[in-house]
Motif scaffolding. Structure first.
Motif, PDB file in Angstrom:
ATOM      1  N   MET A  22     -53.472   1.330  -9.019  1.00 43.00           N
ATOM      2  CA  MET A  22     -53.663   0.632 -10.058  1.00 43.00           C
ATOM      3  C   MET A  22     -52.695   0.810 -11.155  1.00 43.00           C
ATOM      4  O   MET A  22     -52.694  -0.124 -11.907  1.00 43.00           O
ATOM      5  N   GLU A  23     -52.177   1.810 -11.224  1.00 41.37           N
ATOM      6  CA  GLU A  23     -51.043   2.151 -12.360  1.00 41.37           C
ATOM      7  C   GLU A  23     -49.930   1.671 -12.043  1.00 41.37           C
ATOM      8  O   GLU A  23     -48.761   2.042 -12.749  1.00 41.37           O
ATOM      9  N   GLY A  24     -49.771   1.121 -10.873  1.00 37.17           N
ATOM     10  CA  GLY A  24     -48.587   0.687 -10.377  1.00 37.17           C
ATOM     11  C   GLY A  24     -47.992   1.079  -8.845  1.00 37.17           C
ATOM     12  O   GLY A  24     -48.644   2.338  -8.495  1.00 37.17           O
ATOM     13  N   PRO A  25     -46.942   0.738  -8.389  1.00 36.66           N
ATOM     14  CA  PRO A  25     -46.534   1.351  -7.028  1.00 36.66           C
ATOM     15  C   PRO A  25     -46.125   2.700  -7.311  1.00 36.66           C
ATOM     16  O   PRO A  25     -45.807   3.318  -8.149  1.00 36.66           O
ATOM     17  N   ALA A  26     -46.551   3.604  -6.073  1.00 32.01           N
ATOM     18  CA  ALA A  26     -45.935   5.317  -6.034  1.00 32.01           C
ATOM     19  C   ALA A  26     -45.632   5.324  -4.787  1.00 32.01           C
ATOM     20  O   ALA A  26     -46.258   4.787  -3.809  1.00 32.01           O
ATOM     21  N   ARG A  27     -45.070   6.464  -4.525  1.00 33.48           N
ATOM     22  CA  ARG A  27     -44.318   6.716  -3.175  1.00 33.48           C
ATOM     23  C   ARG A  27     -45.515   7.871  -2.997  1.00 33.48           C
ATOM     24  O   ARG A  27     -45.309   9.172  -3.658  1.00 33.48           O
ATOM     25  N   MET A  28     -45.741   8.090  -1.684  1.00 35.95           N
ATOM     26  CA  MET A  28     -46.715   9.001  -0.951  1.00 35.95           C
ATOM     27  C   MET A  28     -46.458   9.692   0.117  1.00 35.95           C
ATOM     28  O   MET A  28     -45.802   8.837   1.004  1.00 35.95           O
ATOM     29  N   VAL A  29     -46.837  10.663   0.500  1.00 30.60           N
ATOM     30  CA  VAL A  29     -46.600  11.664   1.871  1.00 30.60           C
ATOM     31  C   VAL A  29     -47.374  10.889   2.967  1.00 30.60           C
ATOM     32  O   VAL A  29     -48.719  10.684   2.836  1.00 30.60           O
ATOM     33  N   LEU A  30     -46.627  10.584   3.859  1.00 35.75           N
ATOM     34  CA  LEU A  30     -47.603  10.480   5.313  1.00 35.75           C
ATOM     35  C   LEU A  30     -46.856  11.652   6.348  1.00 35.75           C
ATOM     36  O   LEU A  30     -46.082  12.062   6.619  1.00 35.75           O
ATOM     37  N   VAL A  31     -48.223  12.273   6.551  1.00 38.11           N
ATOM     38  CA  VAL A  31     -47.979  13.440   7.608  1.00 38.11           C
ATOM     39  C   VAL A  31     -48.169  13.115   9.082  1.00 38.11           C
ATOM     40  O   VAL A  31     -49.217  12.727   9.487  1.00 38.11           O
ATOM     41  N   GLN A  32     -46.808  12.804   9.583  1.00 37.64           N
ATOM     42  CA  GLN A  32     -46.746  12.136  10.988  1.00 37.64           C
ATOM     43  C   GLN A  32     -46.807  13.198  12.086  1.00 37.64           C
ATOM     44  O   GLN A  32     -46.591  12.620  13.143  1.00 37.64           O
ATOM     45  N   ASP A  33     -46.375  14.256  11.939  1.00 41.28           N
ATOM     46  CA  ASP A  33     -45.786  15.277  13.062  1.00 41.28           C
ATOM     47  C   ASP A  33     -46.483  16.437  12.770  1.00 41.28           C
ATOM     48  O   ASP A  33     -46.762  16.892  11.689  1.00 41.28           O
ATOM     49  N   LEU A  34     -45.971  17.472  13.498  1.00 39.15           N
ATOM     50  CA  LEU A  34     -46.172  19.136  13.271  1.00 39.15           C
ATOM     51  C   LEU A  34     -45.626  19.512  12.374  1.00 39.15           C
ATOM     52  O   LEU A  34     -45.888  20.112  11.415  1.00 39.15           O
ATOM     53  N   ALA A  35     -44.022  19.294  12.351  1.00 38.22           N
ATOM     54  CA  ALA A  35     -43.321  19.838  11.204  1.00 38.22           C
ATOM     55  C   ALA A  35     -43.721  19.416   9.786  1.00 38.22           C
ATOM     56  O   ALA A  35     -44.128  20.436   8.865  1.00 38.22           O
ATOM     57  N   SER A  36     -44.212  18.075   9.593  1.00 34.59           N
ATOM     58  CA  SER A  36     -44.611  17.545   8.347  1.00 34.59           C
ATOM     59  C   SER A  36     -46.034  18.435   8.032  1.00 34.59           C
ATOM     60  O   SER A  36     -46.403  18.728   6.680  1.00 34.59           O
ATOM     61  N   LEU A  37     -46.865  18.538   8.885  1.00 36.40           N
ATOM     62  CA  LEU A  37     -47.988  19.208   8.730  1.00 36.40           C
ATOM     63  C   LEU A  37     -47.998  20.503   8.249  1.00 36.40           C
ATOM     64  O   LEU A  37     -48.625  21.050   7.414  1.00 36.40           O
ATOM     65  N   MET A  38     -47.226  21.248   9.049  1.00 38.00           N
ATOM     66  CA  MET A  38     -46.860  22.853   8.761  1.00 38.00           C
ATOM     67  C   MET A  38     -46.183  22.803   7.045  1.00 38.00           C
ATOM     68  O   MET A  38     -46.458  23.655   6.379  1.00 38.00           O
ATOM     69  N   TRP A  39     -45.351  21.960   6.843  1.00 44.15           N
ATOM     70  CA  TRP A  39     -44.669  21.919   5.377  1.00 44.15           C
ATOM     71  C   TRP A  39     -45.917  21.563   4.535  1.00 44.15           C
ATOM     72  O   TRP A  39     -45.970  22.170   3.405  1.00 44.15           O
ATOM     73  N   ALA A  40     -46.664  20.683   4.765  1.00 46.79           N
ATOM     74  CA  ALA A  40     -48.019  20.165   4.038  1.00 46.79           C
ATOM     75  C   ALA A  40     -48.794  21.346   3.752  1.00 46.79           C
ATOM     76  O   ALA A  40     -49.407  21.579   2.665  1.00 46.79           O
ATOM     77  N   ALA A  41     -49.145  22.116   4.776  1.00 42.93           N
ATOM     78  CA  ALA A  41     -50.196  23.163   5.101  1.00 42.93           C
ATOM     79  C   ALA A  41     -49.418  24.203   3.955  1.00 42.93           C
ATOM     80  O   ALA A  41     -50.462  25.048   3.222  1.00 42.93           O
ATOM     81  N   ASN A  42     -48.337  24.274   3.952  1.00 44.57           N
ATOM     82  CA  ASN A  42     -47.708  25.587   3.164  1.00 44.57           C
ATOM     83  C   ASN A  42     -47.760  25.311   1.692  1.00 44.57           C
ATOM     84  O   ASN A  42     -47.786  26.272   0.747  1.00 44.57           O
ATOM     85  N   LEU A  43     -48.351  24.177   1.317  1.00 43.34           N
ATOM     86  CA  LEU A  43     -48.578  23.827  -0.054  1.00 43.34           C
ATOM     87  C   LEU A  43     -49.871  24.476  -0.447  1.00 43.34           C
ATOM     88  O   LEU A  43     -50.203  24.290  -1.577  1.00 43.34           O
ATOM     89  N   VAL A  44     -50.775  24.739   0.368  1.00 44.40           N
ATOM     90  CA  VAL A  44     -52.223  25.063   0.233  1.00 44.40           C
ATOM     91  C   VAL A  44     -52.906  23.981  -0.299  1.00 44.40           C
ATOM     92  O   VAL A  44     -53.088  23.907  -1.496  1.00 44.40           O
ATOM     93  N   ALA A  45     -53.377  22.948   0.440  1.00 42.28           N
ATOM     94  CA  ALA A  45     -54.135  21.907   0.083  1.00 42.28           C
ATOM     95  C   ALA A  45     -55.208  21.510   1.123  1.00 42.28           C
ATOM     96  O   ALA A  45     -55.191  21.598   2.229  1.00 42.28           O
ATOM     97  N   GLU A  46     -56.108  20.940   0.404  1.00 38.34           N
ATOM     98  CA  GLU A  46     -57.047  20.095   1.283  1.00 38.34           C
ATOM     99  C   GLU A  46     -56.303  18.734   1.596  1.00 38.34           C
ATOM    100  O   GLU A  46     -55.740  18.204   0.810  1.00 38.34           O
ATOM    101  N   PHE A  47     -56.634  18.075   2.709  1.00 39.19           N
ATOM    102  CA  PHE A  47     -55.970  16.757   2.933  1.00 39.19           C
ATOM    103  C   PHE A  47     -57.084  15.641   2.643  1.00 39.19           C
ATOM    104  O   PHE A  47     -57.989  15.710   3.199  1.00 39.19           O
ATOM    105  N   HIS A  48     -56.870  14.579   1.900  1.00 42.35           N
ATOM    106  CA  HIS A  48     -57.561  13.485   1.708  1.00 42.35           C
ATOM    107  C   HIS A  48     -56.875  12.356   2.120  1.00 42.35           C
ATOM    108  O   HIS A  48     -55.693  11.998   1.559  1.00 42.35           O
ATOM    109  N   THR A  49     -57.410  11.233   2.646  1.00 42.51           N
ATOM    110  CA  THR A  49     -57.033   9.837   3.104  1.00 42.51           C
ATOM    111  C   THR A  49     -57.871   8.941   2.925  1.00 42.51           C
ATOM    112  O   THR A  49     -59.255   9.179   2.782  1.00 42.51           O
ATOM    113  N   PRO A  50     -57.382   7.858   2.643  1.00 43.36           N
ATOM    114  CA  PRO A  50     -58.130   6.572   2.561  1.00 43.36           C
ATOM    115  C   PRO A  50     -58.795   6.030   3.699  1.00 43.36           C
ATOM    116  O   PRO A  50     -58.145   6.316   4.913  1.00 43.36           O
ATOM    117  N   GLN A  51     -59.300   4.899   3.585  1.00 43.17           N
ATOM    118  CA  GLN A  51     -60.000   4.256   4.866  1.00 43.17           C
ATOM    119  C   GLN A  51     -59.077   3.165   5.439  1.00 43.17           C
ATOM    120  O   GLN A  51     -59.494   1.935   5.970  1.00 43.17           O
TER     121      GLN A  51
END
Length: 293
Positions: A87-116
């Motif tokens: 709504m506030e304009g285009p933004a760049r967001m992460v796609l967790v596509q593989d195990l390496a990206s998942l482990m990097w993201a998990a190291n941030l300590v976060a819940e994962f929320h995704t759109p439909q």
């Protein structure tokens, strides 16, 4: 020094492994990373190609909890990102596509929320979600009663529903859909919520107004909006215990007589996957998607 681990040929920094993140059980960051690594085969297909919003809790649920939607500073250049309309304009967001990206993201300590929807088809929703949120003294037991009604109602339109716990108090119903915008899916979901309230007036409310919700189940249809996200299947939640948004069988929904029957923690998921596989796998099959009536 921060340990560096190689994951699928990528160097991933994993920090503070002994830090307790879920204080009720002493669950550590190292255990969190192990959970995501061992659950990745089931989790990754539900993350793939969907821009991720991170609800971060780096010091546990009692510390600072905050959403991160844009690509976090320091994100490795090998992590896939995509430009997303907001709504506030285009933004760049992460796609967790593989195990390496998942482990990097998990190291941030976060819940994962995704759109439909996925980035390849952002104008068309591929999932419908109904978030059943109990207002005390109602519990997930009452959510299960409402879920059974909604399952039958969706089936009448040729749509098969699947259930998962929210990982908090309630229950999520999900269905694979096709051929409709997020706006149309939201309209249909609202129609279902209104029908549920008419059929079960003592149990259901479709409006978010807090004063209407005590003792009833709020059927939140609004998470189908393109800008909204829902807790991804298998994500850990920022709770005192390491509870998981876990897929459940309809038999478990039908037999739920106490709230504790539908509480699943990180240590429960491996056995459930071994017994059931991914109960939400049909959502990933394009052939299973059904058009809205």
């Amino acid at each position: 020094m921060t340990p560096i681990t190689e994951v699928e040929g990528r160097r991933v920094a994993l920090s503070n492994l002994e830090k307790v993140l879920h204080p009720a059980t002493g669950f550590t960051k190292g255990e969190l990373l192990h959970y995501y690594a061992t659950t990745s085969d089931a989790l990754l297909p539900h993350l793939r190609d969907r821009p991720v919003s991170f609800l971060r809790y780096p010091d546990g649920p009692g510390g600072q909890v905050f959403f991160t939607k844009n690509v976090p500073p320091g994100t490795p250049d090998w992590v896939t990102t995509a430009e997303v309309r907001r709504m506030e304009g285009p933004a760049r967001m992460v796609l967790v596509q593989d195990l390496a990206s998942l482990m990097w993201a998990a190291n941030l300590v976060a819940e994962f929320h995704t759109p439909q929807w996925t980035v390849a088809s952002s104008d068309e929703a591929d999932r419908l979600v109904l978030d059943l949120d109990p207002g005390a003294p109602a519990t997930v037991v009452e959510c299960c009663e409402v879920a059974r009604w909604l399952r039958e109602r969706l089936a009448a339109d040729g749509i098969e529903a699947y259930a998962k716990t929210s990982g908090s108090k309630g229950l999520h119903l999900l269905a694979a859909v096709r051929g409709a915008s997020s706006e149309r899916v939201s309209e249909y979901a609202k129609e279902l919520a209104v029908e549920a309230e008419e059929a079960l007036p003592r149990q259901v409310v479709h409006r978010m107004t807090r004063s209407l919700r005590p003792g009833k189940v709020f059927v939140d249809w609004s998470q189908n909006a393109a800008r909204k996200t829902t807790a991804t299947p298998y994500t850990l939640r920022a709770r005192p215990e390491p509870t998981v948004s876990a897929p459940v069988t309809w038999a478990e929904v039908e037999e739920c007589a106490s709230p504790g029957r539908l509480v699943f923690r990180a240590q429960d998921i491996a056995a459930r996957l071994q017994e059931h596989g991914d109960l939400l796998a049909p959502l990933l099959d394009p052939e299973a998607a059904h058009p809205l009536p």
